[in-house]
Scaffold this motif. Structure first.
Motif, PDB file in Angstrom:
ATOM      1  N   MET A   1       0.525  -1.239  -0.204  1.00 19.12           N
ATOM      2  CA  MET A   1      -0.002   0.067   0.117  1.00 19.12           C
ATOM      3  C   MET A   1       0.472   1.534  -0.077  1.00 19.12           C
ATOM      4  O   MET A   1       1.835   1.154   0.694  1.00 19.12           O
ATOM      5  CB  MET A   1      -1.445   0.006   1.445  1.00 19.12           C
ATOM      6  N   THR A   2      -0.053   2.360  -0.760  1.00 19.61           N
ATOM      7  CA  THR A   2       1.465   3.515  -0.963  1.00 19.61           C
ATOM      8  C   THR A   2       0.385   4.727   0.240  1.00 19.61           C
ATOM      9  O   THR A   2      -0.753   3.868   0.271  1.00 19.61           O
ATOM     10  CB  THR A   2       1.718   4.239  -2.303  1.00 19.61           C
ATOM     11  N   ILE A   3       1.585   5.911   0.691  1.00 18.15           N
ATOM     12  CA  ILE A   3       1.064   6.553   1.029  1.00 18.15           C
ATOM     13  C   ILE A   3       0.003   7.662   0.646  1.00 18.15           C
ATOM     14  O   ILE A   3      -0.837   7.384   1.405  1.00 18.15           O
ATOM     15  CB  ILE A   3       2.465   7.864   1.606  1.00 18.15           C
ATOM     16  N   HIS A   4      -0.243   7.569  -0.325  1.00 20.43           N
ATOM     17  CA  HIS A   4      -1.460   8.075  -0.975  1.00 20.43           C
ATOM     18  C   HIS A   4      -2.834   6.778  -0.773  1.00 20.43           C
ATOM     19  O   HIS A   4      -3.796   7.783  -0.138  1.00 20.43           O
ATOM     20  CB  HIS A   4      -0.632   8.170  -2.369  1.00 20.43           C
ATOM     21  N   ASN A   5      -2.275   6.131  -0.941  1.00 20.13           N
ATOM     22  CA  ASN A   5      -3.722   4.803  -1.029  1.00 20.13           C
ATOM     23  C   ASN A   5      -3.937   4.934   0.501  1.00 20.13           C
ATOM     24  O   ASN A   5      -5.505   4.865   1.046  1.00 20.13           O
ATOM     25  CB  ASN A   5      -3.297   3.839  -1.468  1.00 20.13           C
ATOM     26  N   ALA A   6      -3.109   5.205   1.044  1.00 22.45           N
ATOM     27  CA  ALA A   6      -3.828   4.878   2.750  1.00 22.45           C
ATOM     28  C   ALA A   6      -4.325   6.221   3.367  1.00 22.45           C
ATOM     29  O   ALA A   6      -4.880   6.267   4.080  1.00 22.45           O
ATOM     30  CB  ALA A   6      -2.070   4.542   3.284  1.00 22.45           C
ATOM     31  N   VAL A   7      -3.973   7.437   2.822  1.00 21.93           N
ATOM     32  CA  VAL A   7      -4.551   8.597   3.419  1.00 21.93           C
ATOM     33  C   VAL A   7      -5.655   8.716   2.819  1.00 21.93           C
ATOM     34  O   VAL A   7      -6.574   9.126   3.426  1.00 21.93           O
ATOM     35  CB  VAL A   7      -3.619  10.009   2.363  1.00 21.93           C
ATOM     36  N   THR A   8      -6.191   7.990   1.514  1.00 20.55           N
ATOM     37  CA  THR A   8      -7.471   8.505   0.529  1.00 20.55           C
ATOM     38  C   THR A   8      -8.377   7.465   1.392  1.00 20.55           C
ATOM     39  O   THR A   8      -9.393   7.720   1.889  1.00 20.55           O
ATOM     40  CB  THR A   8      -7.226   8.711  -0.406  1.00 20.55           C
ATOM     41  N   ALA A   9      -8.273   6.390   2.061  1.00 19.63           N
ATOM     42  CA  ALA A   9      -8.467   5.156   3.021  1.00 19.63           C
ATOM     43  C   ALA A   9      -8.490   5.836   4.454  1.00 19.63           C
ATOM     44  O   ALA A   9     -10.120   5.620   4.394  1.00 19.63           O
ATOM     45  CB  ALA A   9      -7.515   4.121   2.948  1.00 19.63           C
ATOM     46  N   PHE A  10      -7.965   6.371   5.262  1.00 20.58           N
ATOM     47  CA  PHE A  10      -8.242   6.935   6.211  1.00 20.58           C
ATOM     48  C   PHE A  10      -8.739   8.003   5.896  1.00 20.58           C
ATOM     49  O   PHE A  10      -9.195   7.741   7.404  1.00 20.58           O
ATOM     50  CB  PHE A  10      -6.996   6.978   6.240  1.00 20.58           C
ATOM     51  N   ALA A  11      -8.903   8.799   5.023  1.00 16.87           N
ATOM     52  CA  ALA A  11      -9.666  10.038   4.879  1.00 16.87           C
ATOM     53  C   ALA A  11     -11.582   9.229   5.146  1.00 16.87           C
ATOM     54  O   ALA A  11     -11.853   9.979   5.412  1.00 16.87           O
ATOM     55  CB  ALA A  11      -9.548  11.011   4.389  1.00 16.87           C
ATOM     56  N   GLY A  12     -11.493   8.605   4.352  1.00 17.36           N
ATOM     57  CA  GLY A  12     -12.537   8.342   3.449  1.00 17.36           C
ATOM     58  C   GLY A  12     -13.532   7.584   5.386  1.00 17.36           C
ATOM     59  O   GLY A  12     -14.221   7.630   5.673  1.00 17.36           O
ATOM     60  N   PHE A  13     -12.693   6.407   5.600  1.00 18.56           N
ATOM     61  CA  PHE A  13     -12.794   5.691   7.019  1.00 18.56           C
ATOM     62  C   PHE A  13     -13.384   6.512   8.306  1.00 18.56           C
ATOM     63  O   PHE A  13     -14.499   6.523   8.555  1.00 18.56           O
ATOM     64  CB  PHE A  13     -11.795   5.421   7.475  1.00 18.56           C
ATOM     65  N   MET A  14     -13.259   7.917   8.297  1.00 20.50           N
ATOM     66  CA  MET A  14     -13.288   9.087   9.290  1.00 20.50           C
ATOM     67  C   MET A  14     -14.026  10.335   8.823  1.00 20.50           C
ATOM     68  O   MET A  14     -14.925  10.127   9.672  1.00 20.50           O
ATOM     69  CB  MET A  14     -11.555  10.023   9.131  1.00 20.50           C
ATOM     70  N   VAL A  15     -14.605  10.323   7.701  1.00 22.01           N
ATOM     71  CA  VAL A  15     -15.608  10.579   7.359  1.00 22.01           C
ATOM     72  C   VAL A  15     -16.829   9.554   7.353  1.00 22.01           C
ATOM     73  O   VAL A  15     -17.752  10.057   8.053  1.00 22.01           O
ATOM     74  CB  VAL A  15     -15.894  10.986   5.419  1.00 22.01           C
ATOM     75  N   LEU A  16     -16.701   8.297   7.123  1.00 14.60           N
ATOM     76  CA  LEU A  16     -18.140   7.294   7.587  1.00 14.60           C
ATOM     77  C   LEU A  16     -18.204   7.558   8.780  1.00 14.60           C
ATOM     78  O   LEU A  16     -19.147   7.116   9.472  1.00 14.60           O
ATOM     79  CB  LEU A  16     -17.460   5.934   6.699  1.00 14.60           C
ATOM     80  N   LEU A  17     -17.133   7.128   9.883  1.00 15.40           N
ATOM     81  CA  LEU A  17     -17.052   7.575  10.744  1.00 15.40           C
ATOM     82  C   LEU A  17     -17.385   8.811  11.848  1.00 15.40           C
ATOM     83  O   LEU A  17     -18.825   8.540  12.197  1.00 15.40           O
ATOM     84  CB  LEU A  17     -15.796   7.619  11.847  1.00 15.40           C
ATOM     85  N   SER A  18     -17.715   9.737  11.388  1.00 17.66           N
ATOM     86  CA  SER A  18     -18.036  11.140  11.347  1.00 17.66           C
ATOM     87  C   SER A  18     -19.487  11.193  11.236  1.00 17.66           C
ATOM     88  O   SER A  18     -20.365  10.976  11.925  1.00 17.66           O
ATOM     89  CB  SER A  18     -17.737  11.989  10.755  1.00 17.66           C
ATOM     90  N   VAL A  19     -20.035  10.384  10.121  1.00 17.13           N
ATOM     91  CA  VAL A  19     -21.104  10.858   9.924  1.00 17.13           C
ATOM     92  C   VAL A  19     -22.202   9.688  10.735  1.00 17.13           C
ATOM     93  O   VAL A  19     -22.679  10.035  11.655  1.00 17.13           O
ATOM     94  CB  VAL A  19     -21.277   9.905   8.132  1.00 17.13           C
TER      95      VAL A  19
END
Length: 63
Positions: A1-19
């Motif tokens: 996994m690259t840094i870019h993929n990890a950042v986008t996955a983490f951001a997506g997870f945080m948005v879903l968690l926040s919702v």
């Protein structure tokens, strides 16, 4: 996994968690979504992303 993929996955997870937290716990959790969005926006202009620095220190390879 690259840094870019990890950042986008983490951001997506945080948005879903926040919702989910906004729906089930308190409407004030929407501010987490605002923070994630603002961080993504500023990092697109400045190139500074704290999550990317953390993932790099964890040993993920650059994209």
């Amino acid at each position: 996994m690259t840094i870019h993929n990890a950042v986008t996955a983490f951001a997506g997870f945080m948005v879903l968690l926040s919702v989910a937290l906004t729906y089930w716990v308190s409407p004030y959790w929407v501010w987490l979504t605002v923070f994630v969005g603002a961080n993504l926006l500023q990092s697109s202009f400045t190139g500074f992303c704290p999550a990317a620095m953390i993932f790099a220190k964890m040993g993920l390879k650059p994209s």
